[in-house]
Design a protein around this motif. Structure first.
Motif, PDB file in Angstrom:
ATOM      1  N   PHE A 160     -25.384  82.555  -6.185  1.00  0.00           N
ATOM      2  CA  PHE A 160     -24.007  82.420  -6.128  1.00  0.00           C
ATOM      3  C   PHE A 160     -23.098  83.477  -5.639  1.00  0.00           C
ATOM      4  O   PHE A 160     -22.128  83.547  -4.748  1.00  0.00           O
ATOM      5  CB  PHE A 160     -23.129  81.685  -7.308  1.00  0.00           C
ATOM      6  CG  PHE A 160     -23.238  80.592  -7.764  1.00  0.00           C
ATOM      7  CD1 PHE A 160     -22.786  79.394  -7.009  1.00  0.00           C
ATOM      8  CD2 PHE A 160     -23.646  80.055  -9.079  1.00  0.00           C
ATOM      9  CE1 PHE A 160     -23.028  78.053  -7.141  1.00  0.00           C
ATOM     10  CE2 PHE A 160     -23.526  78.581  -9.385  1.00  0.00           C
ATOM     11  CZ  PHE A 160     -23.398  77.550  -8.275  1.00  0.00           C
ATOM     12  N   GLN A 161     -23.862  84.835  -6.161  1.00  0.00           N
ATOM     13  CA  GLN A 161     -23.212  85.902  -5.747  1.00  0.00           C
ATOM     14  C   GLN A 161     -23.269  86.243  -4.249  1.00  0.00           C
ATOM     15  O   GLN A 161     -22.521  86.760  -3.435  1.00  0.00           O
ATOM     16  CB  GLN A 161     -23.816  87.117  -6.684  1.00  0.00           C
ATOM     17  CG  GLN A 161     -23.080  88.525  -6.165  1.00  0.00           C
ATOM     18  CD  GLN A 161     -21.559  88.710  -6.755  1.00  0.00           C
ATOM     19  OE1 GLN A 161     -21.581  88.679  -8.012  1.00  0.00           O
ATOM     20  NE2 GLN A 161     -21.015  88.805  -5.852  1.00  0.00           N
ATOM     21  N   LYS A 162     -24.637  85.787  -3.816  1.00  0.00           N
ATOM     22  CA  LYS A 162     -24.675  86.051  -2.224  1.00  0.00           C
ATOM     23  C   LYS A 162     -24.125  85.374  -1.313  1.00  0.00           C
ATOM     24  O   LYS A 162     -23.232  85.453  -0.438  1.00  0.00           O
ATOM     25  CB  LYS A 162     -26.097  85.829  -1.989  1.00  0.00           C
ATOM     26  CG  LYS A 162     -26.632  85.834  -0.674  1.00  0.00           C
ATOM     27  CD  LYS A 162     -27.957  85.550  -0.414  1.00  0.00           C
ATOM     28  CE  LYS A 162     -28.550  85.935   1.229  1.00  0.00           C
ATOM     29  NZ  LYS A 162     -29.918  85.658   1.482  1.00  0.00           N
ATOM     30  N   SER A 163     -23.541  83.919  -1.708  1.00  0.00           N
ATOM     31  CA  SER A 163     -22.851  83.017  -1.159  1.00  0.00           C
ATOM     32  C   SER A 163     -21.431  83.539  -1.331  1.00  0.00           C
ATOM     33  O   SER A 163     -20.579  83.516  -0.187  1.00  0.00           O
ATOM     34  CB  SER A 163     -23.108  81.703  -1.811  1.00  0.00           C
ATOM     35  OG  SER A 163     -22.016  80.726  -0.968  1.00  0.00           O
ATOM     36  N   CYS A 164     -21.035  83.925  -2.411  1.00  0.00           N
ATOM     37  CA  CYS A 164     -19.661  84.414  -2.459  1.00  0.00           C
ATOM     38  C   CYS A 164     -19.572  85.574  -1.724  1.00  0.00           C
ATOM     39  O   CYS A 164     -18.260  85.846  -0.944  1.00  0.00           O
ATOM     40  CB  CYS A 164     -19.357  84.706  -4.014  1.00  0.00           C
ATOM     41  SG  CYS A 164     -17.566  85.140  -4.301  1.00  0.00           S
TER      42      CYS A 164
END
Length: 354
Positions: free
Chosen positions: A155-159
């Motif tokens: 999620f962090q990478k995508s965000c």
């Protein structure tokens, strides 16, 4: 009133429309131009022509058009083949959308493991959409072992790649302490970031954390739920409908505005919202017919309560011209749905046998 914050009911996402990447060929630019001008058949031919030259993005866009039936008949099998080629050509969004197809079309029979592997492959070539979906499968344990820490990572990478639904996903993890230490402040910041970029789930959840914060400004709560509502999150419309009807969360009672928000939710087939909107509109002399229409729509969605209410509406001249035959037809519909409806029983007792 505490409402449990929402996560993605459908955990996996597909790209909703066509958008060109930062760098494209002149031929691909022409295809996008034709698409933007609604010349779908021409656009599809151009995308397919570039796909035949092994342009992964063109294959993905052609697949989207087959999936949606734009410029051609809807054909999910053709879309699958084109997404597969796109993914093989290292277009990460093609991998994500192929996984989405397998998730949502039973006739394609994609296994959970296959779906997981597609999102994994797409994320490895920096598709923000794939990373978001990979986080979701780790969160839910679909095709792999449930792992909140990995969900957080992806999620962090995508965000970080500005896919804002993933920022909302991060907020949810921090909000609930899944794989991370519970941190409402961080959750709020991620929800806010998602909402500022018009992610409907992020706006809904941001509104809820503001409702729990006695120091939050009422206008910020209203704005968060409003954006969530107009961007498609039905429950955000419902919250505003209830707030303006009952004076919740510091908001003033505004029956007309309440009816309008319930009406938006009704258009998304939320039956209770149709009932609420119908009842509120009936109290406004200028919108009585809108109220009747809302109740009729709910009756058509098999709400025995709405059918019975309409029978009472047509039983005297309070709201519209009295019409007992129409009333009887609505009572019959109510009884067909639920023969134990109390309003229908009361109507029958007063106006005649079933």
């Amino acid at each position: 009133m505490r409402i449990f914050r929402a996560f993605f009911i459908a955990a996996f996402f597909a790209i909703p429309g066509l958008a060109s990447s930062a760098t494209t060929s002149p031929a691909l630019d022409k295809a996008y131009e034709e698409y933007d001008n609604s010349n779908f058949d021409k656009a599809l031919k151009l995308f397919e022509a570039e796909c035949s030259k092994n342009d992964g993005e063109a294959c993905e866009q052609a697949a989207l058009m087959y999936e949606d039936g734009e410029g051609t008949d809807k054909d999910v099998h053709k879309a699958k083949d084109l997404y597969s080629k796109s993914c093989d050509l290292k277009d990460g969004n093609g991998c994500a959308n192929l996984g989405f197809l397998y998730e949502n079309y039973e006739e394609l029979k994609g296994s959970d493991t296959t779906i997981f592997q597609l999102y994994q492959k797409g994320c490895s070539i920096n598709s923000a959409l794939s990373c978001n979906n990979l986080a979701s499968v780790y969160q839910d344990g679909v095709g792999t072992t449930k792992d909140y820490a990995k969900a957080n990572t992806y999620f962090q990478k995508s965000c970080d790649m500005k896919y804002y639904a993933a920022c909302s996903g991060l907020g949810y993890l921090y909000d609930n302490g899944f794989g991370v230490e519970k941190d409402i402040k961080k959750a709020t910041s991620f929800y806010k970031l998602a909402c500022e970029n018009e992610d409907s789930t992020g706006c809904y959840n941001y509104g809820l954390v503001l409702n729990d914060d006695e120091n939050a400004k009422v206008e910020d709560r209203e704005a968060a739920f409003h954006t969530g509502c107009i961007k498609g999150y039905t429950e955000a419309c419902v919250v505003l409908g209830e707030a303006y009807r009952d004076g919740l969360y510091g908001m003033d009672k505004k029956p007309g505005l309440s009816a309008d928000y319930f009406g938006v939710a009704c258009e998304k087939d939320d039956i209770n919202s149709c009932l609420n909107a119908g009842e509120l509109y009936l109290q406004d002399k200028e919108k009585v017919q809108t109220g009747i229409d809302m109740l009729d729509y709910a009756c058509g969605l098999y709400s025995d309560e709405a059918c019975a209410k309409l029978a009472w509406v047509y039983s005297d001249d309070t709201y519209t011209k009295k019409d007992l035959e129409t009333a009887k037809s609505y009572i019959q519909q109510a009884n067909d749905i639920d023969s134990d409806n109390e309003l229908a029983k009361k109507w029958t007792a007063k106006f005649g046998k079933k």
